[in-house]
Design a protein around this motif. Structure first.
Motif, PDB file in Angstrom:
ATOM      1  N   GLU A   1       0.821  -1.227   0.000  1.00 57.70           N
ATOM      2  CA  GLU A   1       0.000   0.000   0.000  1.00 57.70           C
ATOM      3  C   GLU A   1       0.848   1.267   0.000  1.00 57.70           C
ATOM      4  O   GLU A   1       0.454   2.278  -0.561  1.00 57.70           O
ATOM      5  CB  GLU A   1      -0.914   0.005   1.221  1.00 57.70           C
ATOM      6  N   THR A   2       2.007   1.212   0.648  1.00 61.80           N
ATOM      7  CA  THR A   2       2.792   2.441   0.779  1.00 61.80           C
ATOM      8  C   THR A   2       3.826   2.613  -0.310  1.00 61.80           C
ATOM      9  O   THR A   2       4.264   3.711  -0.599  1.00 61.80           O
ATOM     10  CB  THR A   2       3.514   2.480   2.128  1.00 61.80           C
TER      11      THR A   2
ATOM     12  N   ARG B   1      11.295   1.542  -2.074  1.00 61.01           N
ATOM     13  CA  ARG B   1      12.394   1.388  -3.026  1.00 61.01           C
ATOM     14  C   ARG B   1      12.905  -0.043  -2.922  1.00 61.01           C
ATOM     15  O   ARG B   1      13.225  -0.535  -1.827  1.00 61.01           O
ATOM     16  CB  ARG B   1      13.507   2.366  -2.698  1.00 61.01           C
ATOM     17  N   ILE B   2      13.007  -0.680  -4.083  1.00 58.81           N
ATOM     18  CA  ILE B   2      13.373  -2.082  -4.089  1.00 58.81           C
ATOM     19  C   ILE B   2      14.882  -2.248  -4.089  1.00 58.81           C
ATOM     20  O   ILE B   2      15.454  -2.964  -3.284  1.00 58.81           O
ATOM     21  CB  ILE B   2      12.755  -2.798  -5.307  1.00 58.81           C
ATOM     22  N   ASP B   3      15.513  -1.581  -4.968  1.00 55.32           N
ATOM     23  CA  ASP B   3      16.980  -1.641  -5.055  1.00 55.32           C
ATOM     24  C   ASP B   3      17.471  -0.351  -5.687  1.00 55.32           C
ATOM     25  O   ASP B   3      16.763   0.648  -5.706  1.00 55.32           O
ATOM     26  CB  ASP B   3      17.424  -2.883  -5.864  1.00 55.32           C
ATOM     27  N   GLU B   4      18.678  -0.461  -6.271  1.00 59.46           N
ATOM     28  CA  GLU B   4      19.306   0.752  -6.844  1.00 59.46           C
ATOM     29  C   GLU B   4      18.492   1.318  -7.998  1.00 59.46           C
ATOM     30  O   GLU B   4      18.480   2.517  -8.241  1.00 59.46           O
ATOM     31  CB  GLU B   4      20.707   0.393  -7.327  1.00 59.46           C
ATOM     32  N   TYR B   5      17.757   0.392  -8.697  1.00 58.86           N
ATOM     33  CA  TYR B   5      17.134   0.823  -9.944  1.00 58.86           C
ATOM     34  C   TYR B   5      15.616   0.871  -9.901  1.00 58.86           C
ATOM     35  O   TYR B   5      14.992   1.480 -10.763  1.00 58.86           O
ATOM     36  CB  TYR B   5      17.547  -0.116 -11.088  1.00 58.86           C
ATOM     37  N   LEU B   6      14.995   0.219  -8.955  1.00 64.86           N
ATOM     38  CA  LEU B   6      13.531   0.065  -9.002  1.00 64.86           C
ATOM     39  C   LEU B   6      12.860   0.668  -7.767  1.00 64.86           C
ATOM     40  O   LEU B   6      13.409   0.634  -6.657  1.00 64.86           O
ATOM     41  CB  LEU B   6      13.147  -1.418  -9.116  1.00 64.86           C
ATOM     42  N   TYR B   7      11.647   1.119  -8.026  1.00 68.41           N
ATOM     43  CA  TYR B   7      10.803   1.621  -6.932  1.00 68.41           C
ATOM     44  C   TYR B   7       9.412   1.052  -7.182  1.00 68.41           C
ATOM     45  O   TYR B   7       8.866   1.160  -8.298  1.00 68.41           O
ATOM     46  CB  TYR B   7      10.733   3.139  -6.944  1.00 68.41           C
ATOM     47  N   ARG B   8       8.823   0.424  -6.118  1.00 66.21           N
ATOM     48  CA  ARG B   8       7.480  -0.126  -6.278  1.00 66.21           C
ATOM     49  C   ARG B   8       6.468   0.948  -5.891  1.00 66.21           C
ATOM     50  O   ARG B   8       6.491   1.489  -4.792  1.00 66.21           O
ATOM     51  CB  ARG B   8       7.311  -1.363  -5.399  1.00 66.21           C
ATOM     52  N   LEU B   9       5.608   1.190  -6.817  1.00 67.06           N
ATOM     53  CA  LEU B   9       4.591   2.236  -6.593  1.00 67.06           C
ATOM     54  C   LEU B   9       3.493   1.703  -5.682  1.00 67.06           C
ATOM     55  O   LEU B   9       3.252   0.477  -5.660  1.00 67.06           O
ATOM     56  CB  LEU B   9       3.981   2.676  -7.927  1.00 67.06           C
ATOM     57  N   PRO B  10       2.820   2.560  -4.953  1.00 69.53           N
ATOM     58  CA  PRO B  10       1.747   2.094  -4.066  1.00 69.53           C
ATOM     59  C   PRO B  10       0.653   1.432  -4.884  1.00 69.53           C
ATOM     60  O   PRO B  10       0.328   1.867  -5.987  1.00 69.53           O
ATOM     61  CB  PRO B  10       1.236   3.366  -3.414  1.00 69.53           C
ATOM     62  N   VAL B  11       0.115   0.338  -4.292  1.00 71.18           N
ATOM     63  CA  VAL B  11      -0.968  -0.387  -4.963  1.00 71.18           C
ATOM     64  C   VAL B  11      -2.257   0.421  -4.806  1.00 71.18           C
ATOM     65  O   VAL B  11      -2.588   0.892  -3.717  1.00 71.18           O
ATOM     66  CB  VAL B  11      -1.135  -1.788  -4.355  1.00 71.18           C
ATOM     67  N   VAL B  12      -2.906   0.592  -5.891  1.00 68.66           N
ATOM     68  CA  VAL B  12      -4.176   1.323  -5.865  1.00 68.66           C
ATOM     69  C   VAL B  12      -5.296   0.312  -5.978  1.00 68.66           C
ATOM     70  O   VAL B  12      -5.345  -0.465  -6.937  1.00 68.66           O
ATOM     71  CB  VAL B  12      -4.232   2.331  -7.023  1.00 68.66           C
ATOM     72  N   GLN B  13      -6.179   0.305  -4.968  1.00 68.87           N
ATOM     73  CA  GLN B  13      -7.309  -0.618  -4.982  1.00 68.87           C
ATOM     74  C   GLN B  13      -8.302  -0.148  -6.036  1.00 68.87           C
ATOM     75  O   GLN B  13      -8.554   1.064  -6.172  1.00 68.87           O
ATOM     76  CB  GLN B  13      -8.006  -0.618  -3.616  1.00 68.87           C
ATOM     77  N   PRO B  14      -8.879  -1.068  -6.787  1.00 69.76           N
ATOM     78  CA  PRO B  14      -9.906  -0.656  -7.763  1.00 69.76           C
ATOM     79  C   PRO B  14     -11.067  -0.002  -7.046  1.00 69.76           C
ATOM     80  O   PRO B  14     -11.489  -0.446  -5.980  1.00 69.76           O
ATOM     81  CB  PRO B  14     -10.329  -1.973  -8.407  1.00 69.76           C
ATOM     82  N   ALA B  15     -11.534   1.079  -7.630  1.00 71.90           N
ATOM     83  CA  ALA B  15     -12.632   1.807  -6.978  1.00 71.90           C
ATOM     84  C   ALA B  15     -13.919   1.047  -7.134  1.00 71.90           C
ATOM     85  O   ALA B  15     -14.155   0.386  -8.149  1.00 71.90           O
ATOM     86  CB  ALA B  15     -12.767   3.180  -7.619  1.00 71.90           C
TER      87      ALA B  15
ATOM     88  N   SER C   1     -11.141 -10.224  -8.779  1.00 78.27           N
ATOM     89  CA  SER C   1     -10.367  -9.037  -8.477  1.00 78.27           C
ATOM     90  C   SER C   1      -8.988  -9.144  -9.101  1.00 78.27           C
ATOM     91  O   SER C   1      -8.504 -10.244  -9.371  1.00 78.27           O
ATOM     92  CB  SER C   1     -10.254  -8.834  -6.963  1.00 78.27           C
ATOM     93  N   VAL C   2      -8.422  -8.007  -9.322  1.00 77.81           N
ATOM     94  CA  VAL C   2      -7.126  -7.927  -9.988  1.00 77.81           C
ATOM     95  C   VAL C   2      -6.228  -7.043  -9.148  1.00 77.81           C
ATOM     96  O   VAL C   2      -6.651  -5.989  -8.685  1.00 77.81           O
ATOM     97  CB  VAL C   2      -7.270  -7.327 -11.395  1.00 77.81           C
ATOM     98  N   LEU C   3      -4.994  -7.510  -8.948  1.00 78.99           N
ATOM     99  CA  LEU C   3      -4.021  -6.693  -8.214  1.00 78.99           C
ATOM    100  C   LEU C   3      -2.944  -6.259  -9.190  1.00 78.99           C
ATOM    101  O   LEU C   3      -2.315  -7.101  -9.850  1.00 78.99           O
ATOM    102  CB  LEU C   3      -3.415  -7.508  -7.070  1.00 78.99           C
ATOM    103  N   ASN C   4      -2.758  -4.974  -9.285  1.00 75.59           N
ATOM    104  CA  ASN C   4      -1.725  -4.414 -10.161  1.00 75.59           C
ATOM    105  C   ASN C   4      -0.531  -4.029  -9.295  1.00 75.59           C
ATOM    106  O   ASN C   4      -0.666  -3.243  -8.341  1.00 75.59           O
ATOM    107  CB  ASN C   4      -2.232  -3.167 -10.875  1.00 75.59           C
ATOM    108  N   ILE C   5       0.592  -4.589  -9.642  1.00 74.66           N
ATOM    109  CA  ILE C   5       1.820  -4.229  -8.921  1.00 74.66           C
ATOM    110  C   ILE C   5       2.718  -3.556  -9.935  1.00 74.66           C
ATOM    111  O   ILE C   5       3.089  -4.159 -10.952  1.00 74.66           O
ATOM    112  CB  ILE C   5       2.512  -5.475  -8.351  1.00 74.66           C
ATOM    113  N   ARG C   6       3.073  -2.295  -9.628  1.00 74.30           N
ATOM    114  CA  ARG C   6       3.811  -1.514 -10.629  1.00 74.30           C
ATOM    115  C   ARG C   6       5.170  -1.130 -10.073  1.00 74.30           C
ATOM    116  O   ARG C   6       5.282  -0.757  -8.897  1.00 74.30           O
ATOM    117  CB  ARG C   6       3.017  -0.267 -11.000  1.00 74.30           C
ATOM    118  N   TYR C   7       6.162  -1.234 -10.960  1.00 74.57           N
ATOM    119  CA  TYR C   7       7.530  -0.852 -10.604  1.00 74.57           C
ATOM    120  C   TYR C   7       7.975   0.238 -11.574  1.00 74.57           C
ATOM    121  O   TYR C   7       7.713   0.119 -12.783  1.00 74.57           O
ATOM    122  CB  TYR C   7       8.471  -2.036 -10.702  1.00 74.57           C
TER     123      TYR C   7
END
Lengths: 339, 361
Positions: free
Chosen positions: B59-60, B63-77, B105-111
């Motif tokens: 949810e929050t 930062r994953i590593d030197e190159y990636l950041y995981r964006l907060p998961v947005v629940q479908p409205a 339901s679908v969970l989107n995980i974005r980096y």
């Protein structure tokens, strides 16, 4: 016949006289109107102008319109007062004779006394005329001669000043109007004067004016009727008083004339006789315009002619009178108002 | 552009997803060609009535590593009440999440790629363990892909000839060229702040002074107009008369006469009215009223009879004042000098009081 009818009839006569004289002397309507006003206000007229503009002609025309006995004197440097009163000569029988002069010759029937070139006469002669004009009487041969119907018309030319005697202030004050007769400016009038043969013979022109249209012997009576029938309102009275005071102290009224130190201009303002003459003349103007009351325009019509020569200037400005006096009177008319 | 392709991939994959009753994992469309700023998306779809438990880490964002950041998961409205009533939102959602089946339901995980190496390099999306609402474990394996720089390593290295220092920018031998450097803004120090405030204060002071001068000038001009303009003066003087006398009192008539005379610069009578209109053509609009006034005045003051027409002097003065105000000459000194030549006009003194000294003497 009541007074109104008499006045109305005489107004018609006055206007007809003006018309007749205007036909004989063309191009001078305002001058003729002012002389006519003086005649009905029982005032004397001094006419000034260039040589040959018709001063004598217009005065002779009025003399004819007034009728009655007419006398004419030519002002000369050797004219003496007694020349007006009597003249002596030796008759055919060798006896010394004394005959009345031009002033006494007609007695009370004298209506017009025409003094030509008055400024050529000596001051002694002018002085004799003072009493004749003011009182319409002279004393001679141990008696007093009355001229109740006499009107003095005098003229002088403004070109020549040599061998002339400028009229004294007191003499000027005797004249109701001092009028300036100038050469007509209208080309049609000028053309008629030089081309039309009818205007070449003055005697013929004068004879074209009906004789005694306004009988001089009745003028005193009708003048009295005019003065008593035409009234002035308090506003006009105040206006006349203001004008009088303005002639005495123009600077206090804010009157100004270019190039003149107003504090050093006036020696004496208009005289009571002058203001009286102004009022009488204004009443005549109102009567001629068929009104029974005076309005400021009536006064303004005669103001320059009645007061222009009656404001006595200091010596420093007296030499410029012909220039300063009209400007002063005009400024007074512009400043003093009624109501 | 890459983001759009990713979304299209997701949608296509969802449309052709596995049948309901299983958990489906959808990896990003491609595994090469990612640059800084690109977003990679993993999609986890579950059956109808089930869902993926979203942990606090998801949810929050982190930062994953030197190159990636995981964006907060947005629940479908949740569809709104109106949307549910209309039904279209549900259908649209079903179409999008078709891979999860209706009601799934679908969970989107974005980096997001937040950094790139100087040369192309292979890195991985991290492994991830999730749980469904039915306590079923979902294991997402690491997924490799390549990221690289937008430009060659030494493409814009520039060595300053004067100092020998290396940096980015300047002209290159291969013809590539950066935009010229922009000069750095000066530091905004406390001193600068004080100077700026002082300048602002000075500007405001000047503005206040100008406004004050303008106000004083306006007051002065207004005052002068009230005391110099003829009809303004007459209006003021008539206003000072008792109310019952303003329309017809002799003084009111005289005041208006004085104003007309002052306007013309000379005494005006009926016969000289054209002179007045020539001097002040802006009075033409009330020429008839003025002539009627003069005729009535002549009847009143000279003939001493009641005038044929009833003249309201107060309102006529007001009307003429309004004309005068619009046409007031800019050179009031000329008006003043003109009036100075007529102090005894109409028997009224300059202050507008009746019976001037000259007449009262």
């Amino acid at each position: 016949m009541n007074s109104d009818t008499v006045l109305s009839d005489w107004r018609s006569k006055a206007l007809a006289t003006e018309s007749a004289i205007g036909s004989a002397v063309i191009g001078q309507p305002s001058l003729i109107r002012l002389i006519s006003i003086a005649l009905f206000a029982r005032g004397h007229v001094l006419l000034e102008g260039d040589v040959g503009v018709g001063k004598t002609t217009v005065l002779r025309a009025f003399a004819r319109a007034v009728g009655g006995d007419f006398e004419r004197v030519e002002g000369t440097i050797d004219l003496m007062p007694n020349d007006l009163v009597y003249h002596t000569y030796v008759d055919a029988d060798g006896q010394p004779r004394i005959d009345p002069g031009p002033l006494l010759r007609h007695g009370e029937s004298l209506t017009t006394f025409f003094f030509n070139e008055i400024n050529r006469a000596r001051p002694q002669v002018q002085s004799l005329l003072l009493r004749a004009m003011a009182e319409r009487s002279v004393s001679a041969f141990n008696r007093e001669y009355q001229f109740p119907h006499m009107t003095v018309f005098a003229d002088r030319n403004r070109v020549e000043k040599e061998e002339t005697f400028e009229l004294a202030s007191a003499a000027r004050d005797r004249f109701m109007f001092e009028l300036n007769m100038s050469t007509p400016v209208d080309d049609d009038v000028r053309q008629a004067l030089i081309i039309d043969t009818a205007y070449h013979n003055a005697d013929t022109l004068i004879e074209s004016v009906p004789l005694a249209m306004c009988p001089g012997s009745e003028l005193n009576h009708i003048a009295g009727e005019i003065q008593s029938s035409v009234r002035t309102s308090p506003a006009i009275d105040q206006y006349l008083l203001a004008i009088w005071r303005a002639t005495e102290n123009p600077a206090a009224f804010g009157v100004s004339v270019d190039g003149v130190d107003m504090d050093r201009l006036i020696l004496a303002g208009a005289s009571p006789r002058g203001m009286s003459a102004l009022t009488r003349a204004a009443r005549v103007v109102a009567w001629m315009n068929d009104r029974d009351h005076v309005i400021p325009e009536d006064i303004q019509t005669v103001l320059p002619s009645a007061l222009g020569h009656r404001i006595f200037l200091t010596p420093i400005y007296e030499l410029r009178r012909s220039e300063v006096a009209p400007a002063l009177v005009s400024a007074i008319m512009n400043v003093v108002a009624s109501p | 552009m890459p983001l759009a392709l990713i979304w299209m991939t997701i949608v296509v994959s969802l449309l052709s997803s596995a049948p309901a009753g299983s958990v489906e994992l959808q990896q990003p469309e491609r595994s090469i060609g990612y640059f800084i700023g690109d977003i990679l998306q993993q999609k986890v779809a579950v059956n109808r009535g089930d869902n993926v438990v979203v942990s606090a880490d998801l949810e929050t964002g982190e930062r994953i590593d030197e190159y990636l950041y995981r964006l907060p998961v947005v629940q479908p409205a949740e569809p709104s009440w109106i949307g549910r009533r209309l039904g279209w939102f549900r259908h649209a959602a079903a179409a999008i999440y078709d891979g999860a089946g209706p009601g799934g339901s679908v969970l989107n995980i974005r980096y997001q790629v937040i950094n790139v190496p100087p040369v192309t390099q292979t890195i991985s999306l991290p492994e991830l363990s999730l749980m469904t609402g039915d306590n079923e474990s979902i294991e997402i394996p690491a997924w490799q892909f390549t990221i690289g720089p937008l430009s060659p390593d030494a493409a814009f290295v520039h060595q300053d000839g004067a100092t020998g220092r290396q940096g980015v920018g300047g002209s290159l031998k291969d013809g590539l060229q950066f935009l010229p450097d922009r000069s750095a803004s000066e530091f905004f120090t406390a001193r600068d702040r004080r100077k700026s405030l002082a300048r602002l204060g000075a500007l405001i002071s000047v503005l206040v002074v100008v406004l004050l001068c303008w106000l004083l000038w306006w007051l002065y001009r207004h005052f002068r107009e009230r005391h110099i303009l003829p009809f303004a003066r007459a209006r003021r003087a008539i206003g000072a008369l008792p109310r019952a006398h303003r329309k017809s009192d002799d003084d009111a008539w005289r005041l208006l006469h004085t104003a007309l005379n002052d306007t013309a610069g000379k005494t005006i009578v009926v016969g000289t009215l054209p002179d007045l209109l020539q001097k002040a053509p802006w009075l033409e609009a009330h020429a008839g009223d003025i002539e009627a006034f003069y005729l009535a005045s002549a009847a009143r003051f000279f003939q001493q009879r009641d005038p044929a027409t009833d003249i309201n002097v107060e309102s006529l003065t007001e009307a003429l004042y309004q004309l005068e105000k619009r046409q007031a000459p800019t050179d009031l000194a000329a008006v003043a000098s003109r009036q100075g030549a007529m102090p005894a006009s109409s028997g009224l003194n300059r202050s507008g009081n009746a019976h001037s000294k000259s007449l009262a003497d």
